[in-house]
Design a protein around this motif. Structure first.
Motif, PDB file in Angstrom:
ATOM      1  N   UNK A 219       0.870  -1.182   0.000  1.00 41.93           N
ATOM      2  CA  UNK A 219       0.000   0.000   0.000  1.00 41.93           C
ATOM      3  C   UNK A 219       0.902   1.225   0.000  1.00 41.93           C
ATOM      4  N   UNK A 220       0.739   2.069  -1.015  1.00 46.08           N
ATOM      5  CA  UNK A 220       1.559   3.270  -1.146  1.00 46.08           C
ATOM      6  C   UNK A 220       0.667   4.424  -1.574  1.00 46.08           C
ATOM      7  N   UNK A 221       0.671   5.495  -0.774  1.00 48.98           N
ATOM      8  CA  UNK A 221      -0.170   6.665  -1.062  1.00 48.98           C
ATOM      9  C   UNK A 221      -1.623   6.250  -1.262  1.00 48.98           C
ATOM     10  N   UNK A 222      -2.077   5.336  -0.423  1.00 53.61           N
ATOM     11  CA  UNK A 222      -3.459   4.830  -0.417  1.00 53.61           C
ATOM     12  C   UNK A 222      -3.781   4.000  -1.660  1.00 53.61           C
ATOM     13  N   UNK A 223      -2.789   3.720  -2.487  1.00 53.98           N
ATOM     14  CA  UNK A 223      -2.980   2.851  -3.645  1.00 53.98           C
ATOM     15  C   UNK A 223      -2.528   1.440  -3.301  1.00 53.98           C
ATOM     16  N   UNK A 224      -3.193   0.447  -3.880  1.00 55.55           N
ATOM     17  CA  UNK A 224      -2.845  -0.951  -3.650  1.00 55.55           C
ATOM     18  C   UNK A 224      -2.002  -1.444  -4.815  1.00 55.55           C
ATOM     19  N   UNK A 225      -0.823  -1.970  -4.530  1.00 50.56           N
ATOM     20  CA  UNK A 225       0.091  -2.467  -5.555  1.00 50.56           C
ATOM     21  C   UNK A 225       0.103  -3.984  -5.521  1.00 50.56           C
ATOM     22  N   UNK A 226      -0.054  -4.601  -6.667  1.00 46.28           N
ATOM     23  CA  UNK A 226      -0.033  -6.064  -6.772  1.00 46.28           C
ATOM     24  C   UNK A 226       1.422  -6.509  -6.944  1.00 46.28           C
ATOM     25  N   UNK A 227       1.981  -7.132  -5.898  1.00 40.67           N
ATOM     26  CA  UNK A 227       3.380  -7.552  -5.929  1.00 40.67           C
ATOM     27  C   UNK A 227       3.550  -9.021  -6.311  1.00 40.67           C
ATOM     28  N   UNK A 228       2.609  -9.854  -5.931  1.00 41.45           N
ATOM     29  CA  UNK A 228       2.744 -11.299  -6.135  1.00 41.45           C
ATOM     30  C   UNK A 228       1.444 -11.857  -6.707  1.00 41.45           C
ATOM     31  N   UNK A 229       1.307 -11.758  -8.019  1.00 37.49           N
ATOM     32  CA  UNK A 229       0.081 -12.251  -8.654  1.00 37.49           C
ATOM     33  C   UNK A 229      -0.105 -13.756  -8.467  1.00 37.49           C
ATOM     34  N   UNK A 230       0.934 -14.582  -8.684  1.00 37.09           N
ATOM     35  CA  UNK A 230       0.740 -16.023  -8.447  1.00 37.09           C
ATOM     36  C   UNK A 230       0.285 -16.320  -7.017  1.00 37.09           C
TER      37      UNK A 230
END
Length: 241
Positions: A219-230
């Motif tokens: 979570x960065x600047x209230x945005x959700x980042x997908x780090x591990x799709x598998x």
């Protein structure tokens, strides 16, 4: 095909992301010329479920939430559309009423093309009707996908697939840890994710915090980042075990 279209029509961004972006620029200019422009405030209804379908809509800027009210009045979120996408096409395609509800997220710029004017333009340019048909088919596949997701037993399984579904449809990327990852912007709330995955906001919050600890998301600047799709996909696979 989409990549080539993007190179040709990059100066028509309000069609990018829709099937109409493949069409010749001159036809798109004619479509644009018969459109009506509208600015919608935060959470403003663009149309309601069962309203008569009188127009085809495009998102010029901002985002639009598409949802459906069940018989008991509870909403299901179908999707969040970025700039360049069209919506309301099913009602225009078949006539009758809208089968969903469209709401602006934040301040959004929308333009609409009246159904009779759109159909007249289709007579001169059949490729518009083809694009509309492709859009309806794509929306139908999206709804079928969500139906399958809602059939998963556990909230983590449903939520993981909804996060990935939204990330794919919004197609927003950012740099994190030296690599490009998909991002859900701050306009996507935990309440939105709960409405899509059929879960209470508190349970969604707990699941997201656990995934962040496990390195599946950030979570960065209230945005959700997908780090591990598998890793997120595996949560849905575990649901079937």
């Amino acid at each position: 095909m989409r990549h080539l279209a993007a190179e040709r029509f990059s100066h028509l961004p309000h069609f990018r992301g829709s099937e109409f972006f493949r069409i010749d620029e001159g036809v798109l200019r004619r479509l644009e010329s018969i459109a009506t422009h509208r600015i919608c405030g935060p959470n403003e209804f663009i149309y309601l479920q069962d309203d008569e379908a009188e127009s085809l809509f495009f998102v010029r800027s901002g985002h639009v939430r598409l949802s459906y009210l069940l018989d008991d009045g509870s909403p299901i979120l179908f999707g969040i559309l970025p700039a360049g996408e069209s919506f309301g096409e099913l009602g225009v395609f078949e006539g009758g009423c809208h089968c969903d509800m469209a709401t602006s997220i934040g301040t959004s710029s929308i333009f609409s093309v009246a159904a009779p004017a759109f159909r007249r333009l289709c007579e001169a340019h059949p490729e518009l009707a083809v694009a509309l048909g492709r859009t309806v088919a794509r929306r139908y596949r999206s709804y079928i996908s969500l139906t399958r997701i809602l059939g998963l037993k556990t909230l983590p399984a449903r939520l993981s697939q909804c996060v990935l579904r939204l990330a794919d449809s919004l197609d927003d990327w950012t740099e994190h840890g030296g690599r490009r990852v998909r991002r859900l912007g701050a306009f996507v709330t935990q309440s939105d994710l709960g409405l899509m995955a059929r879960g209470a906001r508190g349970n969604v919050n707990r699941a997201l915090k656990a995934w962040e600890r496990d390195g599946l998301i950030a979570v960065r600047d209230r945005s959700l980042l997908v780090l591990d799709r598998p890793g997120l996909d595996a949560l849905a696979l575990d649901d079937d075990i």
